[in-house]
Design a protein around this motif. Sequence first.
Motif: not given
Length: 257
Positions: A21-39, A69-75, A101-103
């Motif tokens: 349960s999210l929106d595009m802002t939350a989804a892109t915020g999550a991706v930003r965190v993913m890109l910022s660190r090596d998990s 999956a780490d992120l499941l977007v409601p497509d 495109p946001e990614i």
Amino acid sequence: MVQATDPAIRRIEVLGVPVDSLDMTAATGAVRVMLSRDSGRSNVILSVNPEKVIVAQKQPNLLSILRDADLLVPDGIGVVMAAQILGLATMRRVPGAELMPEICKLAVETSSRVFLYGAKPDVVTRTAIILRARYPGLQIVGTQDGYLPDTQMDALIGRINALRTDVLFVALGSPRQEQWINRYRDRLRVRVCQGVGGTFNAICGNPRRAPQSFQRLNLEWFYRLVTQPQRAHRQAALPKFAAKVLFHAMSRRRIDA
């Protein structure tokens, strides 16, 4: 999983199939965190729509992949409406074709390296050309069409890793792309891996995405059905999904009563 650390994201289940349960802002915020660190493991982003819910109910392997999956977007709008009808969550649709495109924008901003895998040879090549023109500075370090035999997968994984790929877009269609990602996830050294279905084809304009008027009315599924009648067998999942949602909603009301 991101919902464990981001209060704006909450994982629910629609007819037993997980979705965030999210929106595009939350989804892109999550991706930003993913890109910022090596998990230590690739972060996987997958889309959930009514068709995939019906398939996952029948295929335990696909259901397991979605759960991991780490992120499941409601497509699909059907999933969004189902969550509301069942009283599970109020969320916004996040089409995978719009998240990609946001990614790409985030990849430019963070100097992340992108690899495109899937679709026909001419489609993936043209997709790379279009994305580079659309997002100046985007580093697409490699491409590979989706017709590579299994005997060459080891070489592909080695190539993706050797190119120091940060973002991998996989366009193999569902459930093939989910199965591929799951199979090779632990060998990939990418930070973000998104299954994007037919998005490469859409970027190239074949088939075109629905006009904005259809998108605003959440009628993309209807536009695709009219313009691509060969998809009718896939769209058959929609009435099945709707019937199951209504059945569960009425069952819950009877229990509450």
